[in-house]
Design an enzyme around this catalytic site. Sequence first.
Site, mmCIF file in Angstrom:
data_model
loop_
_atom_site.group_PDB
_atom_site.id
_atom_site.type_symbol
_atom_site.label_atom_id
_atom_site.label_comp_id
_atom_site.label_asym_id
_atom_site.label_seq_id
_atom_site.Cartn_x
_atom_site.Cartn_y
_atom_site.Cartn_z
ATOM 1 N N LYS A 140 26.480 52.576 58.266
ATOM 2 C CA LYS A 140 25.225 52.009 57.676
ATOM 3 C C LYS A 140 24.044 53.199 58.107
ATOM 4 O O LYS A 140 23.456 53.351 58.925
ATOM 5 C CB LYS A 140 24.866 51.167 58.567
ATOM 6 C CG LYS A 140 25.106 49.642 57.862
ATOM 7 C CD LYS A 140 24.677 48.463 58.461
ATOM 8 C CE LYS A 140 23.369 47.795 58.051
ATOM 9 N NZ LYS A 140 23.146 47.289 56.777
HETATM 10 N N1 PMP Z 1 27.315 46.160 52.362
HETATM 11 C C1 PMP Z 1 26.229 46.902 52.359
HETATM 12 C C2 PMP Z 1 25.944 48.141 51.598
HETATM 13 C C3 PMP Z 1 25.574 46.269 53.362
HETATM 14 O O1 PMP Z 1 24.111 46.636 53.610
HETATM 15 C C4 PMP Z 1 26.039 45.167 54.123
HETATM 16 C C5 PMP Z 1 25.310 44.559 55.226
HETATM 17 N N2 PMP Z 1 25.249 45.229 56.479
HETATM 18 C C6 PMP Z 1 27.207 44.591 54.011
HETATM 19 C C7 PMP Z 1 27.913 45.325 52.873
HETATM 20 C C8 PMP Z 1 27.802 43.564 54.670
HETATM 21 O O2 PMP Z 1 27.987 44.071 56.024
HETATM 22 P P1 PMP Z 1 27.903 43.074 57.350
HETATM 23 O O3 PMP Z 1 28.707 41.725 56.869
HETATM 24 O O4 PMP Z 1 28.498 43.798 58.536
HETATM 25 O O5 PMP Z 1 26.569 42.650 57.332
#
Ligand code: PMP
Length: 295
Positions: free
Chosen positions: A159
């Site tokens: 991220k």
């Molecule tokens: N893809 C992207 C690009 C994101 O920003 C997120 C949010 N964090 C997700 C997928 C989903 O990840 P998570 O379930 O860990 O929030």
Amino acid sequence: MESIPYDKRLGKIWFNGKTVDWADANIHILNHGLHYASCVFEGERVYEGEIFKLEEHTNRLFYSAKRMGITVPYTQSEINDVCRNIVNIQKVQNGYVRPLIWRGSEMMAISAQKNKIHVAVATWEWGSYFDPKLKLNGIKLNISKWRRPAPNTIPWDTKASGLYMICTLSKHEAEAQGYTDALMLDHEGNIAEATGANVFFKNQSGELHTPTPDSFLDGITRREVIKIAESKGIKVIERKIKLEEMKDFTGCFLTGTAAEITPVSQISDYDFKVCDVITDLNKAYQSLVRKKSAA
Ligand code: PMP
């Protein structure tokens, strides 16, 4: 109601080891994180005063930092405590937590070897990411002209701020065309994910199909939803999915910390139904995250 700008709110933010007033959590404009995207972050949800999957998020935060060559000047357990404390200080009941790590201002060009590593954690009360009414009936997505970058072009499994440049461009274009979000393809043209959430499809036999996360984030919610589905006897298949295959699917939903489980009613020319399988998964997810009220 207009939302209060994020730099004009009240309360405390944890910033480089201190709890400071919201208005004092500032940085200089000549900052490497801002100019060169040397910045990683997390997005966590608070349900009934507790952060859901905090340890997993902190793990991913430190993994993202490591992939970006950033040594975090705190331990994971210190950051876990910081997140819990700031939620308590701010008295957040149902909200969001945003830990952020970035390179400072000591050097200002591509190289940033001597730059201080800054860390902050902010939290606020927060509701639904998507309009709750839309969320109930399913949101509409267009297909972005931007593709997720190939895995050898960027630290794709993090991220990191730089990955979101094309997400904002895609989302803005979708909104300008009357859609809520955009579906992004990967570098080979397979279905990848939405701009801030993973995607699942349901076929006529009730199986779930979801893209293999080999060039985009394997979301914490995605993994949890796979577990919930399997515990309900639903078969989940992770594989490469071509765009044209959408005609064979009857249901679709997004998963993410912010998105939770959000049904999708349309992607470009393809229509989907908000069926019982999706509604049931959503209920199961909501009772998992709100363990206290379920207990
Ligand atoms: N893809 C992207 C690009 C994101 O920003 C997120 C949010 N964090 C997700 C997928 C989903 O990840 P998570 O379930 O860990 O929030």
